[in-house]
Write a protein that holds these residues in place. Structure first.
Motif, PDB file in Angstrom:
ATOM      1  N   LEU A 108       0.513  -1.429   0.034  1.00 51.13           N
ATOM      2  CA  LEU A 108       0.277   0.245   0.232  1.00 51.13           C
ATOM      3  C   LEU A 108       0.859   1.500   0.089  1.00 51.13           C
ATOM      4  CD1 LEU A 108      -3.170  -0.721   2.546  1.00 51.13           C
ATOM      5  CD2 LEU A 108      -3.262  -0.443   0.300  1.00 51.13           C
ATOM      6  N   ARG A 109       2.105   1.247   0.648  1.00 52.64           N
ATOM      7  CA  ARG A 109       2.861   2.750   0.817  1.00 52.64           C
ATOM      8  C   ARG A 109       3.324   2.754  -0.936  1.00 52.64           C
ATOM      9  NH1 ARG A 109       6.036  -0.400   4.778  1.00 52.64           N
ATOM     10  NH2 ARG A 109       7.538  -0.198   3.599  1.00 52.64           N
ATOM     11  N   GLN A 110       2.713   1.685  -1.518  1.00 48.79           N
ATOM     12  CA  GLN A 110       3.474   2.132  -3.548  1.00 48.79           C
ATOM     13  C   GLN A 110       2.417   2.693  -3.791  1.00 48.79           C
ATOM     14  OE1 GLN A 110       6.747   0.841  -5.282  1.00 48.79           O
ATOM     15  NE2 GLN A 110       7.212   0.663  -3.016  1.00 48.79           N
ATOM     16  N   ARG A 111       2.367   3.907  -3.978  1.00 53.25           N
ATOM     17  CA  ARG A 111       1.484   4.584  -4.571  1.00 53.25           C
ATOM     18  C   ARG A 111       1.666   5.194  -6.304  1.00 53.25           C
ATOM     19  NH1 ARG A 111       0.056   7.015   1.209  1.00 53.25           N
ATOM     20  NH2 ARG A 111      -0.507   5.272   1.714  1.00 53.25           N
ATOM     21  N   VAL A 112       2.799   4.907  -6.705  1.00 56.17           N
ATOM     22  CA  VAL A 112       2.747   5.240  -8.151  1.00 56.17           C
ATOM     23  C   VAL A 112       3.097   4.504  -9.054  1.00 56.17           C
ATOM     24  CG1 VAL A 112       4.503   6.659  -9.381  1.00 56.17           C
ATOM     25  CG2 VAL A 112       4.309   7.969  -7.037  1.00 56.17           C
ATOM     26  N   VAL A 113       2.051   4.222 -10.733  1.00 52.55           N
ATOM     27  CA  VAL A 113       2.460   3.726 -11.384  1.00 52.55           C
ATOM     28  C   VAL A 113       2.562   4.321 -12.374  1.00 52.55           C
ATOM     29  CG1 VAL A 113       0.838   2.031 -12.747  1.00 52.55           C
ATOM     30  CG2 VAL A 113       0.338   2.666 -10.727  1.00 52.55           C
ATOM     31  N   TYR A 114       4.180   3.888 -13.245  1.00 51.96           N
ATOM     32  CA  TYR A 114       4.486   4.577 -14.649  1.00 51.96           C
ATOM     33  C   TYR A 114       3.962   3.491 -15.165  1.00 51.96           C
ATOM     34  CZ  TYR A 114       8.010   6.924 -10.489  1.00 51.96           C
ATOM     35  OH  TYR A 114       8.114   7.076  -9.501  1.00 51.96           O
ATOM     36  N   PHE A 115       4.003   4.281 -16.495  1.00 52.47           N
ATOM     37  CA  PHE A 115       3.921   4.035 -17.570  1.00 52.47           C
ATOM     38  C   PHE A 115       5.096   4.290 -18.768  1.00 52.47           C
ATOM     39  CE2 PHE A 115       0.389   5.137 -15.691  1.00 52.47           C
ATOM     40  CZ  PHE A 115      -1.208   4.197 -16.366  1.00 52.47           C
ATOM     41  N   ASP A 116       4.861   3.583 -20.302  1.00 55.49           N
ATOM     42  CA  ASP A 116       5.938   3.791 -21.196  1.00 55.49           C
ATOM     43  C   ASP A 116       5.219   4.877 -22.206  1.00 55.49           C
ATOM     44  OD1 ASP A 116       7.433   0.694 -20.831  1.00 55.49           O
ATOM     45  OD2 ASP A 116       6.019   0.190 -21.891  1.00 55.49           O
ATOM     46  N   PHE A 117       6.267   5.357 -22.691  1.00 56.18           N
ATOM     47  CA  PHE A 117       6.584   6.767 -22.591  1.00 56.18           C
ATOM     48  C   PHE A 117       5.429   6.667 -24.142  1.00 56.18           C
ATOM     49  CE2 PHE A 117       7.346   8.760 -27.969  1.00 56.18           C
ATOM     50  CZ  PHE A 117       7.156   9.822 -27.066  1.00 56.18           C
ATOM     51  N   ASP A 118       4.083   7.489 -24.210  1.00 56.17           N
ATOM     52  CA  ASP A 118       3.055   7.767 -24.965  1.00 56.17           C
ATOM     53  C   ASP A 118       2.023   6.703 -25.002  1.00 56.17           C
ATOM     54  OD1 ASP A 118       1.792   9.716 -26.742  1.00 56.17           O
ATOM     55  OD2 ASP A 118       2.201   8.471 -28.432  1.00 56.17           O
ATOM     56  N   LYS A 119       2.072   5.839 -23.664  1.00 58.26           N
ATOM     57  CA  LYS A 119       1.382   4.537 -23.767  1.00 58.26           C
ATOM     58  C   LYS A 119       0.439   5.405 -22.196  1.00 58.26           C
ATOM     59  CE  LYS A 119       3.063   1.785 -27.135  1.00 58.26           C
ATOM     60  NZ  LYS A 119       2.228   2.039 -27.970  1.00 58.26           N
ATOM     61  N   SER A 120      -1.020   4.346 -22.485  1.00 56.80           N
ATOM     62  CA  SER A 120      -2.107   4.217 -20.379  1.00 56.80           C
ATOM     63  C   SER A 120      -2.145   3.014 -20.860  1.00 56.80           C
ATOM     64  CB  SER A 120      -3.008   5.460 -21.223  1.00 56.80           C
ATOM     65  OG  SER A 120      -3.373   4.697 -22.306  1.00 56.80           O
ATOM     66  N   GLU A 121      -1.520   2.117 -21.137  1.00 53.27           N
ATOM     67  CA  GLU A 121      -1.546   0.476 -20.453  1.00 53.27           C
ATOM     68  C   GLU A 121      -0.365   0.524 -19.500  1.00 53.27           C
ATOM     69  OE1 GLU A 121      -0.668   0.867 -24.112  1.00 53.27           O
ATOM     70  OE2 GLU A 121      -2.506   0.960 -23.965  1.00 53.27           O
ATOM     71  N   ILE A 122      -1.583  -0.444 -18.797  1.00 54.82           N
ATOM     72  CA  ILE A 122      -0.522  -0.233 -16.893  1.00 54.82           C
ATOM     73  C   ILE A 122      -0.280  -1.035 -17.247  1.00 54.82           C
ATOM     74  CG2 ILE A 122      -0.645  -1.542 -14.917  1.00 54.82           C
ATOM     75  CD1 ILE A 122      -3.289  -0.351 -14.745  1.00 54.82           C
ATOM     76  N   LYS A 123       1.667  -1.433 -16.648  1.00 56.21           N
ATOM     77  CA  LYS A 123       2.413  -2.758 -17.032  1.00 56.21           C
ATOM     78  C   LYS A 123       2.303  -3.898 -15.541  1.00 56.21           C
ATOM     79  CE  LYS A 123       6.421   0.681 -17.805  1.00 56.21           C
ATOM     80  NZ  LYS A 123       7.467   1.089 -17.295  1.00 56.21           N
ATOM     81  N   PRO A 124       2.898  -5.015 -16.745  1.00 65.09           N
ATOM     82  CA  PRO A 124       2.468  -6.307 -15.372  1.00 65.09           C
ATOM     83  C   PRO A 124       2.881  -5.706 -13.970  1.00 65.09           C
ATOM     84  CG  PRO A 124       3.054  -7.085 -17.577  1.00 65.09           C
ATOM     85  CD  PRO A 124       3.658  -5.455 -17.759  1.00 65.09           C
ATOM     86  N   GLU A 125       4.229  -5.033 -13.616  1.00 66.15           N
ATOM     87  CA  GLU A 125       4.622  -5.182 -12.410  1.00 66.15           C
ATOM     88  C   GLU A 125       4.052  -4.423 -11.767  1.00 66.15           C
ATOM     89  OE1 GLU A 125       7.814  -2.239 -15.832  1.00 66.15           O
ATOM     90  OE2 GLU A 125       6.178  -4.598 -15.628  1.00 66.15           O
ATOM     91  N   PHE A 126       3.047  -3.424 -12.357  1.00 67.57           N
ATOM     92  CA  PHE A 126       2.151  -2.235 -11.424  1.00 67.57           C
ATOM     93  C   PHE A 126       0.793  -3.264 -11.281  1.00 67.57           C
ATOM     94  CE2 PHE A 126       5.061  -0.106 -13.395  1.00 67.57           C
ATOM     95  CZ  PHE A 126       5.830   0.659 -11.796  1.00 67.57           C
ATOM     96  N   GLN A 127       0.407  -4.873 -11.504  1.00 64.48           N
ATOM     97  CA  GLN A 127      -1.048  -5.394 -10.713  1.00 64.48           C
ATOM     98  C   GLN A 127      -1.100  -5.451  -9.598  1.00 64.48           C
ATOM     99  OE1 GLN A 127      -2.596  -5.472 -13.572  1.00 64.48           O
ATOM    100  NE2 GLN A 127      -1.413  -4.862 -15.225  1.00 64.48           N
TER     101      GLN A 127
END
Length: 160
Positions: free
Chosen positions: A50-69
């Motif tokens: 729960l302390r992890q509160r940032v989801v990062y994205f690839d350039f020009d993308k809005s798909e959530i990367k698997p590591e943030f699931q």
């Protein structure tokens, strides 16, 4: 000679006990959500997931990367356990692209996280999406390492 042969055979016949290697510990960032108990507001500060509160994205993308699931799953469980909880999903983009495009991209990213949270059990009434586009960078250098830090959605709890 026969005695040496017997000793050699006996030495080779010894069985060694093979101990299984201990299971590797999961890193704190990917610790699974509690399965037996319910989250409490105190867990927002103590639970590694729960302390992890940032989801990062690839350039020009809005798909959530698997590591943030896993992070999405933890926050969705918190929302399920705490119906009074509310969060704002703050979408951001790097400086490349027009202001209007980056505002739209930040909103698409925020909506992607919102959809993932809802799919994992969160309620739409608990979520608010806002886009800041390129207006709130965490890094101001002009290189890929810096830009990658600015392509994000920040999870901000407004009611715990």
């Amino acid at each position: 000679m026969a005695a040496l042969l017997c000793i050699g055979v006996a030495a080779c016949a010894k069985k060694q006990e093979v101990k299984p290697a201990p299971a590797p510990e999961q890193p704190a960032e990917t610790a699974p959500a509690p399965t037996t108990g319910k989250y409490t507001p105190a867990d927002l500060d103590t639970d590694a997931c729960l302390r992890q509160r940032v989801v990062y994205f690839d350039f020009d993308k809005s798909e959530i990367k698997p590591e943030f699931q896993q992070i999405i799953a933890c926050h969705a469980k918190y929302l399920q356990d705490r119906p009074e909880a509310r969060m704002t999903l703050e979408g951001n983009a790097d400086e490349r692209g027009s202001r209007e495009y980056n505002l739209g991209l930040g909103e698409r990213r925020g909506n992607a996280v919102s959809s993932a949270l809802q799919a994992a059990g969160g309620s739409a009434s608990q979520l608010n999406v806002v886009s800041y586009g390129e207006e709130r960078p965490v890094c101001r250098e002009h290189n890929e390492a810096c830009w990658s830090k600015n392509r994000r959605v920040e999870i901000v709890y407004t009611a715990k």
